[in-house]
Structures are given as structure tokens and as C-alpha cells.
Design an enzyme around this catalytic site. Sequence first.
Site, PDB file in Angstrom:
ATOM      1  N   LYS A 223       0.840  -1.198   0.000  1.00 54.67           N
ATOM      2  CA  LYS A 223       0.000   0.000   0.000  1.00 54.67           C
ATOM      3  C   LYS A 223       0.874   1.247   0.000  1.00 54.67           C
ATOM      4  O   LYS A 223       1.571   1.524   0.970  1.00 54.67           O
ATOM      5  CB  LYS A 223      -0.901   0.029   1.237  1.00 54.67           C
ATOM      6  CG  LYS A 223      -2.021   1.064   1.056  1.00 54.67           C
ATOM      7  CD  LYS A 223      -2.676   1.505   2.361  1.00 54.67           C
ATOM      8  CE  LYS A 223      -2.134   2.796   2.879  1.00 54.67           C
ATOM      9  NZ  LYS A 223      -2.256   3.964   2.014  1.00 54.67           N
TER      10      LYS A 223
ATOM     11  N   GLU B 135       9.955   1.445  10.389  1.00 52.08           N
ATOM     12  CA  GLU B 135      10.904   2.537  10.117  1.00 52.08           C
ATOM     13  C   GLU B 135      10.130   3.829  10.302  1.00 52.08           C
ATOM     14  O   GLU B 135       9.284   4.171   9.471  1.00 52.08           O
ATOM     15  CB  GLU B 135      11.431   2.441   8.680  1.00 52.08           C
ATOM     16  CG  GLU B 135      12.164   1.148   8.364  1.00 52.08           C
ATOM     17  CD  GLU B 135      13.477   1.014   9.117  1.00 52.08           C
ATOM     18  OE1 GLU B 135      14.054   2.051   9.494  1.00 52.08           O
ATOM     19  OE2 GLU B 135      13.917  -0.119   9.334  1.00 52.08           O
TER      20      GLU B 135
ATOM     21  N   CYS C 289      13.334  11.479   6.113  1.00 50.41           N
ATOM     22  CA  CYS C 289      13.422  11.089   7.529  1.00 50.41           C
ATOM     23  C   CYS C 289      14.835  11.300   8.063  1.00 50.41           C
ATOM     24  O   CYS C 289      15.036  11.398   9.263  1.00 50.41           O
ATOM     25  CB  CYS C 289      12.992   9.641   7.693  1.00 50.41           C
ATOM     26  SG  CYS C 289      13.921   8.535   6.630  1.00 50.41           S
TER      27      CYS C 289
ATOM     28  N   GLU D  84       9.066  16.132  15.434  1.00 51.06           N
ATOM     29  CA  GLU D  84       9.402  16.064  14.005  1.00 51.06           C
ATOM     30  C   GLU D  84       8.546  17.048  13.216  1.00 51.06           C
ATOM     31  O   GLU D  84       7.314  17.023  13.303  1.00 51.06           O
ATOM     32  CB  GLU D  84       9.164  14.640  13.485  1.00 51.06           C
ATOM     33  CG  GLU D  84       9.636  14.461  12.058  1.00 51.06           C
ATOM     34  CD  GLU D  84       9.367  13.066  11.489  1.00 51.06           C
ATOM     35  OE1 GLU D  84       8.259  12.541  11.685  1.00 51.06           O
ATOM     36  OE2 GLU D  84      10.273  12.523  10.843  1.00 51.06           O
TER      37      GLU D  84
HETATM   38  P1  NAP Z   1       2.115   8.115   7.804  1.00 48.66           P
HETATM   39  O1  NAP Z   1       0.989   9.050   7.873  1.00 48.66           O
HETATM   40  O2  NAP Z   1       2.462   7.316   8.993  1.00 48.66           O
HETATM   41  O3  NAP Z   1       1.776   7.139   6.592  1.00 48.66           O
HETATM   42  C1  NAP Z   1       2.646   6.136   6.143  1.00 48.66           C
HETATM   43  C2  NAP Z   1       1.850   5.077   5.419  1.00 48.66           C
HETATM   44  O4  NAP Z   1       0.975   4.443   6.343  1.00 48.66           O
HETATM   45  C3  NAP Z   1       0.956   5.621   4.310  1.00 48.66           C
HETATM   46  O5  NAP Z   1       0.863   4.687   3.278  1.00 48.66           O
HETATM   47  C4  NAP Z   1      -0.362   5.754   5.038  1.00 48.66           C
HETATM   48  O6  NAP Z   1      -1.441   5.761   4.181  1.00 48.66           O
HETATM   49  C5  NAP Z   1      -0.341   4.501   5.868  1.00 48.66           C
HETATM   50  N1  NAP Z   1      -1.260   4.518   6.997  1.00 48.66           N
HETATM   51  C6  NAP Z   1      -1.842   5.582   7.613  1.00 48.66           C
HETATM   52  N2  NAP Z   1      -2.660   5.145   8.603  1.00 48.66           N
HETATM   53  C7  NAP Z   1      -2.564   3.798   8.620  1.00 48.66           C
HETATM   54  C8  NAP Z   1      -3.169   2.782   9.396  1.00 48.66           C
HETATM   55  N3  NAP Z   1      -4.038   3.056  10.364  1.00 48.66           N
HETATM   56  N4  NAP Z   1      -2.852   1.500   9.135  1.00 48.66           N
HETATM   57  C9  NAP Z   1      -1.981   1.183   8.168  1.00 48.66           C
HETATM   58  N5  NAP Z   1      -1.386   2.098   7.377  1.00 48.66           N
HETATM   59  C10 NAP Z   1      -1.685   3.391   7.598  1.00 48.66           C
HETATM   60  O7  NAP Z   1       3.454   8.806   7.348  1.00 48.66           O
HETATM   61  P2  NAP Z   1       3.643   9.846   6.167  1.00 48.66           P
HETATM   62  O8  NAP Z   1       3.092  11.149   6.611  1.00 48.66           O
HETATM   63  O9  NAP Z   1       3.169   9.243   4.892  1.00 48.66           O
HETATM   64  O10 NAP Z   1       5.235   9.926   6.069  1.00 48.66           O
HETATM   65  C11 NAP Z   1       6.016  10.764   6.826  1.00 48.66           C
HETATM   66  C12 NAP Z   1       6.602  10.006   8.015  1.00 48.66           C
HETATM   67  O11 NAP Z   1       7.355   8.901   7.564  1.00 48.66           O
HETATM   68  C13 NAP Z   1       7.571  10.856   8.818  1.00 48.66           C
HETATM   69  O12 NAP Z   1       7.337  10.638  10.192  1.00 48.66           O
HETATM   70  C14 NAP Z   1       8.927  10.314   8.423  1.00 48.66           C
HETATM   71  O13 NAP Z   1       9.952  10.488   9.355  1.00 48.66           O
HETATM   72  C15 NAP Z   1       8.617   8.877   8.234  1.00 48.66           C
HETATM   73  N6  NAP Z   1       9.635   8.237   7.405  1.00 48.66           N
HETATM   74  C16 NAP Z   1      10.516   7.375   7.984  1.00 48.66           C
HETATM   75  C17 NAP Z   1      11.511   6.769   7.233  1.00 48.66           C
HETATM   76  C18 NAP Z   1      12.484   5.801   7.832  1.00 48.66           C
HETATM   77  O14 NAP Z   1      13.154   5.101   7.080  1.00 48.66           O
HETATM   78  N7  NAP Z   1      12.600   5.698   9.145  1.00 48.66           N
HETATM   79  C19 NAP Z   1      11.601   7.059   5.872  1.00 48.66           C
HETATM   80  C20 NAP Z   1      10.698   7.954   5.315  1.00 48.66           C
HETATM   81  C21 NAP Z   1       9.704   8.535   6.081  1.00 48.66           C
HETATM   82  P3  NAP Z   1      -2.147   7.178   3.790  1.00 48.66           P
HETATM   83  O15 NAP Z   1      -1.076   8.071   3.261  1.00 48.66           O
HETATM   84  O16 NAP Z   1      -3.092   6.752   2.769  1.00 48.66           O
HETATM   85  O17 NAP Z   1      -2.746   7.704   5.055  1.00 48.66           O
END
Ligand code: NAP
Length: 478
Positions: A172, A247, A281, A382
Site C-alpha cells: 500500500k 521505520e 526522515c 518532528e
Molecule cells: P504516515 O501518515 O504514517 O503514513 C505512512 C503510510 O501508512 C501511508 O501509506 C499511510 O497511508 C499509511 N497509513 C496511515 N494510517 C494507517 C493505518 N491506520 N494503518 C496502516 N497504514 C496506515 O506517514 P507519512 O506522513 O506518509 O510519512 C512521513 C513520516 O514517515 C515521517 O514521520 C517520516 O519520518 C517517516 N519516514 C521514515 C523513514 C524511515 O526510514 N525511518 C523514511 C521515510 C519517512 P495514507 O497516506 O493513505 O494515510
Amino acid sequence: MVEIFNYINGEHLKSTSNESMDVINPSTGEVYAQVANSNSTDVDNAYAAANAAFEGWSNTSITERSRILIRIADLIESQLDTLAMAESVDNGKPLWLAKKVDIPRASSNFRFFGNAITQFASESHSNPNSINYTVRSPLGVVACISPWNLPLYLFTWKIAPALAAGNTVIAKPSEVTPMTAYLLTKICDEAGLPKGVLNVIHGQGHRSGDAISNHKGIKAISFTGSTKVGAHIASIAAPKFKKLSLELGGKNPNIIFADCDYDKMLKVTVNSSFANQGQICLCGSRILVERKLYDKFRSDFVVKVKHLKVGNPLAEDTKVGALVSKAHFEKVQSYIELAKEEGGKILCGGNVVKPEGLENGYYIEPTVIVDLPYNCRTNTEEIFGPVVTITPFDTEEEAIQMANCTDYGLSCTLWTTDLNKTQRVSKNVDVGIVWVNTWLNRDLRTPFGGVKNSGVGREGGFEALKFFTEPKNICIEF
Ligand code: NAP
Ligand code: MG
């Protein structure tokens, strides 16, 4: 209007709910596509396809699996321009960046794991009268959930090792940036990936994502995204004893000592602060500078940051494109307001930008903030945007204390030419990744991941192949 479909059992399908959502180009703020808004029935259908395909795929020879993955890598490479344009339009990142980093890395991910699986071995342990050997088998149907900041790059970083190890996958992408995941499914068809081996479900996290976490047949979830959603997924999946790789977020310190190679540090620090609009990130959002260098660094850094051109992601000279969505744009602005409330002084940036003809896009000037306590909210939460703070420190111990003061622990960058200091500080910072005199220098064989609230588990190299396999030990006495 372009329509983005699910990919189930090799077919491009609407959601069974018949619902779709707007997909927005953040550089203009306009809707340019529709994407399927999937429900639990779509996840059940993807599971049925993946489960049926598992027997065949897990018994496909390593050579053949490797050949197909490398073919996918080749096709991504051959479609560089199309994929980079799609990524830029969907995400708001500069087109040149997508061409230079995102799409080449997506190709490398498939090439790397296509090769790595041919070298992946397990252990044997012998005794005078017995031998143990360990077999590593694929898990079955696994899920990969990825974020919007590096859409195809992170989507493929999970899918490639899962497939290489012989699993079948339900993936997804973020609803905010679904386009390149959709284009990848066409590439997989062309590369001859058998039907049902990869299934892509589009839709809202709390709907299709929750259906994935709750699905009793799915054996593992590899998730990259926010700490909040990671914790939510773990709360559902852990009692079901699914394997989890998480992650999560970061608030990375960039520690600059006065004995560093100054010119290199300055150039790289501009990049580690604002690359991809600060939405990586691994960006160093907290710049900690030894006091002796503080005044000089502040003024030189601001001069360089003021030169970064903000605007149309498709223009060659744009350094900072659009933030990914209206919601995220508003979140970043709210943190700039918070920094002011907390007593921060904005050295440069802080304003919304409205480039001509793109007035409804989501642009913010690269922002540099000083005079904040090292442990205030702006410095510990963050932001994930083009916003950095600069804080002076006096001693190595103080720098380490500041570096470790957040709940996050993803990465740290150190700037010093003193080898002993490198060793001491690296040992004492609570992170999973340390870069010394460099940033985002990635070798795909190395373990990648964080500690504390930045995650659980490691991706990369054999770590990823271990995650996506289950070891079984067999002991024979003779
Ligand atoms: P997010 O809101 O947590 O979403 C990540 C993914 O999870 C998206 O595909 C999202 O779908 C999905 N998701 C949301 N709610 C969910 C649920 N209840 N169950 C299962 N999946 C769900 O994060 P983001 O805003 O897309 O990305 C930014 C974050 O990612 C930041 O905190 C960043 O630090 C982190 N990040 C970490 C790394 C690493 O390697 N550590 C790398 C890149 C980014 P939807 O978008 O459709 O809601
Ligand atoms: Mg978009």
C-alpha cells in the site's frame, strides 16, 4: 482525468466500493487524477490472489526470481523520464531530484535484491556427533506500507527484498502519492512477474491500512511512516504475532565541531537541511554547532540558504519545490508559529511563497531558526519540512546530551576531523545510523533503521532478507 487502479491478481481494478479519491498536484494545488479508495473486501481479494500465487513463486528458482527482479530494474531505468515526471507531479519534488535520486534508486533496489538473493545463505553448526543446519523459508503473504516522501524509492525498498525472498506481497503506497506505485505495476506485468505475486491496494491508511494490519493471513508487515501510525499498526499486529519492521520518524542532530572541514560541511549541511523540502526522515533538522564556530556558521549558512530558489518543481534551477499536501503545508506553518511562540528568532525564511502561475501550490521558504532552548517542542518534535534550528554547544558532552534529548533516534551527522572524537561521539549518540563528514551516503548492504521511537528492526542487505524469511533449524545426530 487519469485513473489509478488497484492491482490484484495481475488485473487493474477499481475498488469494490466503487469509491475513489482526488489525487492532487501539490505544485498547483489542483486535482489531476483519481485513485481507488479501497476497503477490506479489496484487501481480502488481494490476499486471496497473493495466497494462491505463493506456492508457485516460493518454488520458483532463485535464478528465475533474480532474473525477473533485474528485468524490473532495467525497465524502471528505461522509463526514467516518465517515472521522474510522474513523481515530481505527484509529490512536488524538483524533477531533477526525482531523475537523479528517486527513480535511479528504485531501479537499484530491484537490482540490488535481485543480486543479493543469489548470495543469501544460512548457517550450519557442527558438533562431533551431530550437525545443525538452518533453512530460511519465505513467510507467505506479507504487507509493505510506505509513505509519501520518497514514493517509489521506499515502496520498492520493501517490495524488492520481500519478492526476492519468495514471498507474495500486498503493498500500500500513501494515498497522497499513489502514481508511481501504479506505474510500477505495469512494469511488473511487462517484466513477466506472475499474476498475484505483487498486489497493490490504494486508499486511506485508516481504512485499507487497518484492513491489512487486521488480516489474519498476512504474516509480516514492513512499514515506513510516522511514529504514531507505526505504534497503531503494532498495537493491532503484535497480538496477532505478525513479524513487524517499523521505520519511523526522526529528529536528527547534525553536530558540527570547530575542527571540521568547513567548506564541505557548509555545502553538505545546506543539502541535509533542505533536500526534498526537508521531507526526508534523515534530514538533519537540529544543527548543533560548537560555540567557537557559531557566529561564522550562522551567517555563512543563511547566505547560502537565501540563495536556494523556491518554486516550480519542473524548473531546472529550482532547489526547493512544493510540500506534498495542503495538510502537511499547514502542519509545517504551525511549527514555524510554535517556534516564534517558544521565543525563536527566524534568521531567514518562514514565509509562504506564491510563485507566479502556481499561487495555489504549497510552497514555504527554507527556514532557519535560532535562540530556542535545545529541548523545546520545536527542537524535539518532528516537523518534516524545510525548517531547521541552530543551537550552540560548548563541550562534546553537551553536544551528546542535546543530540539525545528527543524520543527519536534515527540518524546523526558528525562534522570533525578528530578521529578519536568521531569514535566517542558515535558510540554515545542514541541512533541507528551515524554519518561522519558526509550525509545520506548509502550502501544498500548496510543495516538501516533507528532506535527509540524511530523504529524497530533494520532494513537493507541481508537484514531485509532475514526479516522476510523464517529460520528453521534442523539437527541431525549420527
Ligand atoms: P504516515 O501518515 O504514517 O503514513 C505512512 C503510510 O501508512 C501511508 O501509506 C499511510 O497511508 C499509511 N497509513 C496511515 N494510517 C494507517 C493505518 N491506520 N494503518 C496502516 N497504514 C496506515 O506517514 P507519512 O506522513 O506518509 O510519512 C512521513 C513520516 O514517515 C515521517 O514521520 C517520516 O519520518 C517517516 N519516514 C521514515 C523513514 C524511515 O526510514 N525511518 C523514511 C521515510 C519517512 P495514507 O497516506 O493513505 O494515510
Ligand atoms: Mg499527490
